[in-house]
Design an enzyme around this catalytic site. Structure first.
Site, short mmCIF file in Angstrom:
data_model
loop_
_atom_site.label_atom_id
_atom_site.label_comp_id
_atom_site.label_asym_id
_atom_site.label_seq_id
_atom_site.Cartn_x
_atom_site.Cartn_y
_atom_site.Cartn_z
N ASP A 1 32.10 42.63 37.48
CA ASP A 1 32.66 43.69 38.32
C ASP A 1 31.56 44.61 38.79
O ASP A 1 30.84 45.19 37.99
CB ASP A 1 33.72 44.47 37.52
CG ASP A 1 34.92 43.60 37.25
OD1 ASP A 1 35.46 43.04 38.21
OD2 ASP A 1 35.30 43.46 36.07
N ASP B 1 43.22 38.92 38.64
CA ASP B 1 42.31 39.82 37.93
C ASP B 1 43.03 41.12 37.60
O ASP B 1 43.59 41.76 38.49
CB ASP B 1 41.10 40.09 38.85
CG ASP B 1 40.01 40.89 38.19
OD1 ASP B 1 40.04 41.08 36.97
OD2 ASP B 1 39.11 41.32 38.94
C1 DX5 Z 1 39.16 45.74 37.32
C2 DX5 Z 1 38.25 44.56 37.32
C3 DX5 Z 1 38.60 43.52 36.34
C4 DX5 Z 1 38.55 43.92 34.91
C5 DX5 Z 1 39.68 43.23 34.23
O1 DX5 Z 1 38.84 46.52 38.42
O2 DX5 Z 1 38.21 43.95 38.60
O3 DX5 Z 1 37.80 42.35 36.52
O4 DX5 Z 1 37.35 43.58 34.28
O5 DX5 Z 1 39.79 43.75 32.98
P1 DX5 Z 1 41.11 43.55 32.14
O6 DX5 Z 1 41.24 42.09 31.92
O7 DX5 Z 1 40.80 44.34 30.92
O8 DX5 Z 1 42.26 44.13 32.92
ZN ZN Z 2 37.12 41.97 38.72
#
Ligand code: DX5
Ligand code: ZN
Length: 224
Positions: free
Chosen positions: A33, A173
């Site tokens: 990210d 995601d």
């Molecule tokens: C949020 C990101 C995600 C995040 C997901 O903005 O794009 O990729 O890392 O994390 P989890 O799985 O904890 O929701």
């Molecule tokens: Zn992400």
């Protein structure tokens, strides 16, 4: 069908160990990210971070650019070793031409939509996309709950993509956990990004084993 480990959920003090563990668990895709403090209200991590991980793994590096102006940084991320660059449909730029610039650098492309964005927005970009990414949370932070209204967009996209002569995987995601993979997969997702659902779990290895078992069973059943 695959699970992608999101390094936003990893222990940054033990990043190398968390990458090695992901590999040991059978993870083939690492999700990064990248946040600019404008497109989303958070900041993370930059091309040097991607390059550091690239130097220790052969995993597919899936780089999610939550940036107002991704075009400026494409070259840096490709040089860092990204295999795929995801840009958002909501940016104030010519999305199709940014996707073409990514392809011109021999990198895979992906287009992402935020929770409030209609999936129909993606259709004109599909010709330049190798993957699409549906956010199940407002982007910016890990550890949020996946939204049912976002999961509902998946069958719409699935139908749109299935009409093409090319198979384009749908990645999801945000808030993906062992407990909610069934409705998400039923709705048509192919790649599950997991951050806290993986690295925050008591038994991450068991989570990957169960998720991969379910993915394999579905591949055997559905042929995809
Ligand atoms: C949020 C990101 C995600 C995040 C997901 O903005 O794009 O990729 O890392 O994390 P989890 O799985 O904890 O929701
Ligand atoms: Zn992400």
């Amino acid at each position: 069908m695959e699970v992608a480990g999101s390094l936003l959920g990893a222990n940054l003090l033990n990043l190398e160990e968390d990458v090695r563990l992901a590999e040991k668990w059978g993870i083939k895709i690492l999700h990064f990210d990248q946040m600019d403090g404008h497109f989303v209200p958070n900041i993370a991590f930059g091309p040097a971070f991607v390059a550091a991980v690239r130097s220790i793994t052969t995993c597919f590096l899936d780089v999610h650019l939550m940036l107002d102006n991704p075009r400026t940084y494409l070259e840096d991320y490709v040089k860092a070793g990204a295999d795929s660059l995801t840009i958002h449909a909501e940016i104030q730029d010519d999305v199709l031409s940014v996707l073409r610039e990514i392809h011109a650098r021999n990198c895979k492309t992906c287009i992402s939509i935020n929770p409030e964005t209609d999936p129909a927005v993606i259709e004109p970009y599909l010709s330049e996309c190798d993957m699409v990414l549906v956010m199940l949370v407002q982007p910016g932070f890990g550890g949020q709950e996946a939204r049912a209204d976002c999961i509902k967009k998946l069958p719409v996209l699935r139908k749109m993509i299935d009409q093409l002569d090319r198979r384009i995987p749908i990645e999801v995601d945000g808030g993906v956990k062992l407990q909610n993979i069934h409705p998400i997969l039923d709705a048509g997702a192919d790649i599950l990004v997991m951050g806290t659902g993986l690295y925050g779990a008591e038994d991450p290895e068991g989570v990957v084993r169960e998720v991969k078992g379910e993915l394999d069973a579905r591949i055997a059943r559905l042929g995809r």
